[in-house]
Design a protein around this motif. Structure first.
Motif, PDB file in Angstrom:
ATOM      1  N   ARG A  11       0.842  -1.216   0.000  1.00 37.35           N
ATOM      2  CA  ARG A  11       0.000   0.000   0.000  1.00 37.35           C
ATOM      3  C   ARG A  11       0.875   1.265   0.000  1.00 37.35           C
ATOM      4  NH1 ARG A  11      -5.169  -0.574  -0.229  1.00 37.35           N
ATOM      5  NH2 ARG A  11      -5.972  -2.675   0.131  1.00 37.35           N
ATOM      6  N   ALA A  12       2.027   1.196   0.662  1.00 32.74           N
ATOM      7  CA  ALA A  12       2.935   2.354   0.651  1.00 32.74           C
ATOM      8  C   ALA A  12       3.426   2.620  -0.771  1.00 32.74           C
ATOM      9  CB  ALA A  12       4.112   2.098   1.584  1.00 32.74           C
ATOM     10  N   ALA A  13       3.725   1.557  -1.505  1.00 33.46           N
ATOM     11  CA  ALA A  13       4.221   1.733  -2.878  1.00 33.46           C
ATOM     12  C   ALA A  13       3.141   2.309  -3.781  1.00 33.46           C
ATOM     13  CB  ALA A  13       4.718   0.399  -3.430  1.00 33.46           C
ATOM     14  N   LEU A  14       1.909   2.009  -3.469  1.00 32.49           N
ATOM     15  CA  LEU A  14       0.806   2.518  -4.288  1.00 32.49           C
ATOM     16  C   LEU A  14       0.768   4.047  -4.273  1.00 32.49           C
ATOM     17  CD1 LEU A  14      -1.314   1.007  -5.922  1.00 32.49           C
ATOM     18  CD2 LEU A  14      -2.912   1.369  -4.046  1.00 32.49           C
ATOM     19  N   GLU A  15       1.303   4.613  -3.191  1.00 36.67           N
ATOM     20  CA  GLU A  15       1.320   6.087  -3.073  1.00 36.67           C
ATOM     21  C   GLU A  15       2.195   6.739  -4.151  1.00 36.67           C
ATOM     22  OE1 GLU A  15      -0.462   7.885  -0.747  1.00 36.67           O
ATOM     23  OE2 GLU A  15      -1.356   5.916  -0.357  1.00 36.67           O
ATOM     24  N   VAL A  16       3.179   5.997  -4.681  1.00 46.08           N
ATOM     25  CA  VAL A  16       4.050   6.601  -5.701  1.00 46.08           C
ATOM     26  C   VAL A  16       3.561   6.312  -7.121  1.00 46.08           C
ATOM     27  CG1 VAL A  16       6.077   6.618  -4.193  1.00 46.08           C
ATOM     28  CG2 VAL A  16       5.728   4.689  -5.755  1.00 46.08           C
ATOM     29  N   VAL A  17       2.455   5.596  -7.229  1.00 40.74           N
ATOM     30  CA  VAL A  17       1.883   5.314  -8.553  1.00 40.74           C
ATOM     31  C   VAL A  17       0.956   6.463  -8.944  1.00 40.74           C
ATOM     32  CG1 VAL A  17       0.439   3.741  -9.898  1.00 40.74           C
ATOM     33  CG2 VAL A  17       2.009   2.832  -8.172  1.00 40.74           C
ATOM     34  N   GLU A  18       1.190   6.998 -10.146  1.00 36.91           N
ATOM     35  CA  GLU A  18       0.345   8.110 -10.624  1.00 36.91           C
ATOM     36  C   GLU A  18      -0.440   7.668 -11.845  1.00 36.91           C
ATOM     37  OE1 GLU A  18       3.043  11.334 -11.396  1.00 36.91           O
ATOM     38  OE2 GLU A  18       3.916  11.125  -9.391  1.00 36.91           O
ATOM     39  N   SER A  19      -1.602   8.296 -12.000  1.00 32.11           N
ATOM     40  CA  SER A  19      -2.431   7.985 -13.159  1.00 32.11           C
ATOM     41  C   SER A  19      -1.643   8.309 -14.425  1.00 32.11           C
ATOM     42  CB  SER A  19      -3.726   8.799 -13.094  1.00 32.11           C
ATOM     43  OG  SER A  19      -4.677   8.239 -13.962  1.00 32.11           O
ATOM     44  N   GLY A  20      -1.764   7.463 -15.424  1.00 34.74           N
ATOM     45  CA  GLY A  20      -1.059   7.657 -16.696  1.00 34.74           C
ATOM     46  C   GLY A  20       0.248   6.879 -16.765  1.00 34.74           C
ATOM     47  N   MET A  21       0.654   6.270 -15.653  1.00 30.35           N
ATOM     48  CA  MET A  21       1.960   5.577 -15.649  1.00 30.35           C
ATOM     49  C   MET A  21       1.926   4.253 -16.412  1.00 30.35           C
ATOM     50  SD  MET A  21       3.777   5.945 -11.944  1.00 30.35           S
ATOM     51  CE  MET A  21       4.904   7.286 -11.641  1.00 30.35           C
ATOM     52  N   ARG A  22       3.100   3.947 -16.971  1.00 30.43           N
ATOM     53  CA  ARG A  22       3.344   2.620 -17.548  1.00 30.43           C
ATOM     54  C   ARG A  22       4.114   1.854 -16.472  1.00 30.43           C
ATOM     55  NH1 ARG A  22       6.689   5.428 -22.152  1.00 30.43           N
ATOM     56  NH2 ARG A  22       7.332   6.418 -20.218  1.00 30.43           N
ATOM     57  N   LEU A  23       3.505   0.778 -15.982  1.00 32.14           N
ATOM     58  CA  LEU A  23       3.991   0.145 -14.751  1.00 32.14           C
ATOM     59  C   LEU A  23       4.521  -1.265 -14.968  1.00 32.14           C
ATOM     60  CD1 LEU A  23       1.315   0.614 -11.945  1.00 32.14           C
ATOM     61  CD2 LEU A  23       3.623   1.562 -12.032  1.00 32.14           C
ATOM     62  N   GLY A  24       5.720  -1.553 -14.494  1.00 32.74           N
ATOM     63  CA  GLY A  24       6.185  -2.928 -14.401  1.00 32.74           C
ATOM     64  C   GLY A  24       5.595  -3.531 -13.135  1.00 32.74           C
ATOM     65  N   ILE A  25       5.052  -4.727 -13.262  1.00 32.53           N
ATOM     66  CA  ILE A  25       4.344  -5.339 -12.126  1.00 32.53           C
ATOM     67  C   ILE A  25       5.041  -6.634 -11.732  1.00 32.53           C
ATOM     68  CG2 ILE A  25       2.149  -6.334 -11.396  1.00 32.53           C
ATOM     69  CD1 ILE A  25       0.758  -4.293 -13.190  1.00 32.53           C
ATOM     70  N   GLY A  26       5.491  -6.655 -10.483  1.00 33.08           N
ATOM     71  CA  GLY A  26       6.316  -7.758  -9.999  1.00 33.08           C
ATOM     72  C   GLY A  26       5.568  -9.043  -9.722  1.00 33.08           C
ATOM     73  N   THR A  27       6.311  -9.976  -9.134  1.00 34.98           N
ATOM     74  CA  THR A  27       5.796 -11.329  -8.895  1.00 34.98           C
ATOM     75  C   THR A  27       6.072 -11.733  -7.444  1.00 34.98           C
ATOM     76  OG1 THR A  27       6.219 -11.953 -11.178  1.00 34.98           O
ATOM     77  CG2 THR A  27       6.047 -13.758  -9.607  1.00 34.98           C
ATOM     78  N   GLY A  28       5.117 -12.450  -6.849  1.00 35.02           N
ATOM     79  CA  GLY A  28       5.359 -12.997  -5.512  1.00 35.02           C
ATOM     80  C   GLY A  28       4.269 -12.618  -4.531  1.00 35.02           C
ATOM     81  N   SER A  29       4.449 -13.063  -3.304  1.00 36.53           N
ATOM     82  CA  SER A  29       3.399 -12.884  -2.294  1.00 36.53           C
ATOM     83  C   SER A  29       3.340 -11.454  -1.771  1.00 36.53           C
ATOM     84  CB  SER A  29       3.619 -13.865  -1.132  1.00 36.53           C
ATOM     85  OG  SER A  29       4.866 -13.619  -0.527  1.00 36.53           O
ATOM     86  N   THR A  30       4.351 -10.616  -2.063  1.00 39.85           N
ATOM     87  CA  THR A  30       4.275  -9.198  -1.710  1.00 39.85           C
ATOM     88  C   THR A  30       3.745  -8.397  -2.902  1.00 39.85           C
ATOM     89  OG1 THR A  30       6.308  -9.647  -0.467  1.00 39.85           O
ATOM     90  CG2 THR A  30       5.519  -7.372  -0.479  1.00 39.85           C
ATOM     91  N   ALA A  31       4.093  -8.834  -4.096  1.00 43.76           N
ATOM     92  CA  ALA A  31       3.572  -8.156  -5.297  1.00 43.76           C
ATOM     93  C   ALA A  31       2.063  -8.364  -5.412  1.00 43.76           C
ATOM     94  CB  ALA A  31       4.286  -8.674  -6.547  1.00 43.76           C
ATOM     95  N   GLU A  32       1.584  -9.503  -4.924  1.00 43.19           N
ATOM     96  CA  GLU A  32       0.144  -9.794  -5.095  1.00 43.19           C
ATOM     97  C   GLU A  32      -0.766  -8.779  -4.407  1.00 43.19           C
ATOM     98  OE1 GLU A  32       0.467 -14.474  -6.076  1.00 43.19           O
ATOM     99  OE2 GLU A  32      -1.081 -13.888  -4.627  1.00 43.19           O
ATOM    100  N   PRO A  33      -0.528  -8.444  -3.119  1.00 44.82           N
ATOM    101  CA  PRO A  33      -1.384  -7.401  -2.536  1.00 44.82           C
ATOM    102  C   PRO A  33      -1.238  -6.057  -3.246  1.00 44.82           C
ATOM    103  CG  PRO A  33       0.288  -8.145  -0.949  1.00 44.82           C
ATOM    104  CD  PRO A  33       0.322  -9.071  -2.123  1.00 44.82           C
ATOM    105  N   PHE A  34      -0.046  -5.805  -3.816  1.00 48.76           N
ATOM    106  CA  PHE A  34       0.112  -4.572  -4.599  1.00 48.76           C
ATOM    107  C   PHE A  34      -0.821  -4.620  -5.814  1.00 48.76           C
ATOM    108  CE2 PHE A  34       1.968  -2.387  -8.237  1.00 48.76           C
ATOM    109  CZ  PHE A  34       1.984  -1.086  -7.741  1.00 48.76           C
TER     110      PHE A  34
END
Ligand SMILES: O=C(CO)[C@H](O)[C@H](O)COP(=O)(O)O
Length: 231
Positions: A11-34
């Protein structure tokens, strides 16, 4: 508790995501809640395009309605958010516990910025307690393993090198390769080991991520610590 901490870091990382971004999305049990939290934002109107680092993450993103792309269509990304198996004070990482290190590294390298999310158990002073995943071509496995042993030995490292298995079968990555898990113990010179492993033809990639992570959100019972790379 660990699941709760992963959720907090995500949830903390979500704060740095802005609308319009092209996002690399990780893998694993921490990436999943993201991914789940990102999907909620998308549902609420945030516009992002995601490039997943594994078939597993791609499937979850698709199920949750996150618009997806590929590096062919979208070769440059604004931000990647991904987990890690170990994080040192210089934000050097060991990754690949989930077997996606090659795609994770390609996606991170295509991103202007990589942010790591983890619970406090992943923070270490020196990398190496977690066995280093090394993705190798299936062809020439024995020779590649021997070359990895020799390269490590040249740097004063030794330890068991195990071909990864899952459910009694040899684990095969999304790219069709095998993984050797190398228990070298403390790795005092990750840069040296990285160079030595890259010299070996059968090594496709290794799980040392050096100079890629710019920021980490590390969750503990005291809160979420944000660490910025000294580089
Ligand atoms: O590198 C990875 C997958 O290849 C993961 O990011 C890493 O293994 C951490 O996973 P988790 O968040 O489940 O602890």
């Amino acid at each position: 508790m660990s699941a709760e901490l992963k959720e907090r870091a995500a949830r903390a990382a979500l704060e740095v995501v802005e609308s319009g971004m092209r996002l690399g999305i990780g893998t694993g049990s921490t990436a999943e809640p993201f991914i789940r939290a990102l999907a909620d934002k998308v549902l609420a109107g945030m516009r992002v395009i995601g490039v997943p680092t594994s078939q597993r993450s791609a499937k979850l993103c698709a199920e949750l309605g996150i618009p997806l792309s590929t590096l062919e269509e979208t070769p440059e990304l604004d931000l990647t958010v991904d987990g890690a198996d170990e994080i040192d004070p210089q934000l050097r990482l060991i990754k690949g516990g989930g077997g996606s290190l090659l795609r994770e590294k390609i996606v991170a390298a295509a991103s202007a910025r990589m942010v790591v999310i983890a619970d406090i158990s992943k923070k270490v002073e020196t990398l190496g307690a977690f066995p280093l995943p090394i993705e190798v071509d299936q062809f020439g496995l024995g020779a590649t393993r021997r070359a990895v042993e020799k390269a490590a030995s040249g740097l004063g490292l030794s330890g068991e090198i195990v071909l990864r298995q899952r459910s009694d079968k040899v684990f095969v990555t999304d790219g069709g390769h095998y993984i050797l898990d190398a228990s070298f113990g403390r790795i005092p010179d990750p840069e040296g080991l990285s160079c030595a492993l890259h010299e070996i033809p059968g090594v496709v990639e290794h799980g040392l991520f050096i100079g890629l992570a710019r920021q980490a959100f590390i969750a503990s019972s005291d809160g979420v610590e944000a660490i910025v790379s000294p580089r």
